[in-house]
Write a protein that holds these residues in place. Structure first.
Motif, short mmCIF file in Angstrom:
data_model
loop_
_atom_site.label_atom_id
_atom_site.label_comp_id
_atom_site.label_asym_id
_atom_site.label_seq_id
_atom_site.Cartn_x
_atom_site.Cartn_y
_atom_site.Cartn_z
N ARG A 134 12.89 37.93 -45.21
CA ARG A 134 13.69 38.63 -46.23
C ARG A 134 13.09 38.47 -47.63
O ARG A 134 13.32 39.29 -48.50
N ARG A 135 12.32 37.40 -47.84
CA ARG A 135 11.63 37.25 -49.13
C ARG A 135 10.30 38.02 -49.17
O ARG A 135 9.63 38.05 -50.18
N GLY A 136 9.87 38.55 -48.03
CA GLY A 136 8.67 39.39 -48.03
C GLY A 136 7.39 38.69 -47.62
O GLY A 136 6.30 39.21 -47.84
N PHE A 137 7.49 37.52 -47.00
CA PHE A 137 6.26 36.86 -46.52
C PHE A 137 5.67 37.61 -45.32
O PHE A 137 4.48 37.56 -45.08
N PHE A 138 6.55 38.25 -44.56
CA PHE A 138 6.09 39.12 -43.46
C PHE A 138 7.22 40.10 -43.16
O PHE A 138 8.32 39.97 -43.69
N ASP A 139 6.89 41.06 -42.28
CA ASP A 139 7.86 42.13 -42.00
C ASP A 139 9.08 41.61 -41.22
O ASP A 139 8.92 40.78 -40.32
N ILE A 140 10.25 42.15 -41.58
CA ILE A 140 11.48 41.73 -40.88
C ILE A 140 11.35 41.96 -39.37
O ILE A 140 11.88 41.18 -38.58
N LYS A 141 10.64 43.05 -39.01
CA LYS A 141 10.52 43.38 -37.57
C LYS A 141 9.85 42.24 -36.78
O LYS A 141 10.08 42.08 -35.60
N GLU A 142 9.02 41.46 -37.49
CA GLU A 142 8.32 40.38 -36.78
C GLU A 142 9.29 39.32 -36.26
O GLU A 142 8.96 38.56 -35.34
N LEU A 143 10.49 39.28 -36.84
CA LEU A 143 11.47 38.29 -36.37
C LEU A 143 11.77 38.50 -34.88
O LEU A 143 12.13 37.55 -34.18
N GLN A 144 11.61 39.74 -34.43
CA GLN A 144 11.90 40.04 -33.02
C GLN A 144 10.90 39.36 -32.07
O GLN A 144 11.14 39.27 -30.87
N THR A 145 9.79 38.90 -32.61
CA THR A 145 8.77 38.28 -31.74
C THR A 145 8.96 36.76 -31.65
O THR A 145 8.19 36.08 -30.96
N TRP A 146 9.95 36.28 -32.32
CA TRP A 146 10.16 34.82 -32.41
C TRP A 146 10.11 34.15 -31.02
O TRP A 146 10.85 34.55 -30.12
N GLY A 147 9.23 33.17 -30.85
CA GLY A 147 9.17 32.41 -29.61
C GLY A 147 8.32 33.04 -28.51
O GLY A 147 8.10 32.43 -27.47
N HIS A 148 7.83 34.28 -28.75
CA HIS A 148 6.94 34.88 -27.74
C HIS A 148 5.60 34.14 -27.78
O HIS A 148 5.18 33.69 -28.85
N PRO A 149 4.90 34.06 -26.63
CA PRO A 149 3.69 33.23 -26.58
C PRO A 149 2.65 33.53 -27.67
O PRO A 149 2.06 32.61 -28.22
N ASN A 150 2.44 34.79 -28.01
CA ASN A 150 1.41 35.09 -29.00
C ASN A 150 1.95 35.33 -30.40
O ASN A 150 1.21 35.75 -31.29
N SER A 151 3.21 35.10 -30.59
CA SER A 151 3.82 35.36 -31.89
C SER A 151 3.36 34.33 -32.93
O SER A 151 3.07 33.17 -32.60
N ARG A 152 3.38 34.78 -34.20
CA ARG A 152 3.10 33.82 -35.28
C ARG A 152 4.33 32.94 -35.52
O ARG A 152 4.26 31.95 -36.24
N LEU A 153 5.47 33.38 -34.97
CA LEU A 153 6.72 32.66 -35.19
C LEU A 153 7.08 31.89 -33.93
O LEU A 153 7.68 32.43 -33.00
N GLN A 154 6.68 30.65 -33.89
CA GLN A 154 6.97 29.82 -32.72
C GLN A 154 8.33 29.12 -32.86
O GLN A 154 8.92 29.11 -33.94
N GLY A 155 8.81 28.56 -31.76
CA GLY A 155 10.12 27.91 -31.76
C GLY A 155 10.23 26.84 -32.84
O GLY A 155 11.29 26.63 -33.41
N HIS A 156 9.15 26.16 -33.09
CA HIS A 156 9.11 25.20 -34.20
C HIS A 156 8.02 25.65 -35.17
O HIS A 156 7.00 26.20 -34.75
N PRO A 157 8.22 25.44 -36.47
CA PRO A 157 7.29 25.97 -37.48
C PRO A 157 5.87 25.42 -37.34
O PRO A 157 5.68 24.23 -37.11
N ASP A 158 4.92 26.33 -37.52
CA ASP A 158 3.51 25.97 -37.38
C ASP A 158 2.77 26.45 -38.64
O ASP A 158 2.64 27.64 -38.87
N ARG A 159 2.29 25.52 -39.41
CA ARG A 159 1.73 25.89 -40.71
C ARG A 159 0.40 26.65 -40.59
O ARG A 159 -0.01 27.34 -41.51
N LEU A 160 -0.25 26.52 -39.44
CA LEU A 160 -1.53 27.20 -39.27
C LEU A 160 -1.35 28.66 -38.85
O LEU A 160 -2.28 29.44 -38.89
N ARG A 161 -0.14 29.01 -38.42
CA ARG A 161 0.09 30.37 -37.93
C ARG A 161 0.87 31.25 -38.88
O ARG A 161 0.65 32.46 -38.94
#
Ligand SMILES: Cc1ncc(C[n+]2csc(CCOP(=O)(O)OP(=O)(O)O)c2C)c(N)n1
Length: 295
Positions: free
Chosen positions: A100-127
């Protein structure tokens, strides 16, 4: 002896900065939106931690939509404030705020936790853009913050380090090692915030491993302690102001919150620490959140 502000009522009318009703209403709306986003993510993924996301929504809202010095276009901007979500299991609410602050697209939230997503179940600073520190193993945030705080001092940098921890997390010994280090080096550039909802993974903190007298514990580690209602945006902002003015030691804001806040059947229920709602529960939760505006 540290100054302890037991209640914000006592300093009302003092030198506290005034925050407009408009700003507070906006931050409450943002908090509500984050709750809705996080619940949707957890529902769609069928996994996650709703209770601890809902308890820290106002804190995340106040930080990300007003307080933190950050630039979504330049996630690695050298002069940014650093925020560490030490209770990394609440990643859904942080990702929602970053989107919501614009670091990435809102649509990307839908990928949360998927194996290749940048948004993993726990935060990953390298991704993930905007994630300052990889977390999920509870307890590490304050030690890491202390290292970053010391680095900032050595580099003569003015940015600050904010860290959000759970109260259950504070049952880990490493939290207090971090506190010792922050205290030893008088790291006044650190503000720790505790989401004190009194519920951890499977029960009440006060039954499993009591933290009280909590204020005295932090005081004995030479922290400035500010105690607030963690669902009051105004108190959160004022507490952050107070800690910014402390120049000889680190600070901690003890924010009293309700786990599952905003969804009646999730409030204060350890069951909702790490459980996704089913279809009917999700519908009810969203209905409640859409009807609700916090004061
Ligand atoms: C070192 C470590 N031990 C155990 C866990 C498993 N765990 C995940 S969340 C949680 C409870 C955390 O409670 P709290 O810090 O109060 O979080 P909140 O209520 O704010 O969600 C536990 C024990 C973990 N992630 N890391």
């Amino acid at each position: 002896m540290n100054t302890i502000i037991l209640s914000f009522d006592k300093i009302e009318g003092g030198s506290m900065k005034h925050y407009s009703k408009k700003l507070i209403a906006r931050l409450n709306d943002n908090a509500n939106q984050l709750r809705i986003d996080a619940l949707r993510m957890i529902y769609e993924r069928g996994a996650g931690h709703p209770g601890g996301c809902l308890s820290c929504s106002e804190i995340i809202s106040a930080l990300y939509f007003h307080y933190l010095k950050i630039d979504p276009q330049r996630p690695h901007w050298e002069d940014r404030d650093r925020f560490i979500l030490s209770k990394g299991h609440a990643s859904a609410i942080l990702y929602a705020a970053l989107a919501r602050r614009g670091f990435f697209d809102i649509k990307e939230l839908q990928t949360w936790g998927h194996p290749n997503s940048r948004l993993q179940g726990h935060p990953d600073r390298l991704r993930t853009p905007g994630i300052e520190m990889t977390t999920g193993t509870l307890g590490q945030g304050l030690s890491i913050a202390s290292g970053i705080g010391l680095a900032a001092r050595l580099l003569q940098q003015k940015w600050r380090i904010y860290i959000l921890m759970g109260d259950g997390e504070c049952q880990s010994g490493i939290v207090w090692e971090g506190a010792m280090m922050a205290s030893k080096y008088c790291l006044s550039n650190i503000t720790a915030i505790i989401d004190y909802n009194d519920v951890q993974l499977d029960g009440f903190c006060h039954e499993i491993m009591p933290l009280e007298p909590f204020i005295k514990k932090w005081q004995s580690f030479n922290f400035e302690v500010v105690e607030i209602d963690g669902h009051s945006v105004k108190e959160i902002l004022q507490a952050l102001d107070v800690t910014k003015e402390i120049h000889d030691r680190p600070s901690v804001i003890i924010a009293h919150t309700i786990k599952g806040k905003g969804v009646s059947f999730m409030e204060n229920e350890a069951k909702w620490h790490g459980l996704a709602p089913d279809d009917e529960q999700y519908r009810q939760a969203i209905t409640e959140l859409k009807g609700e505006k916090n004061g």
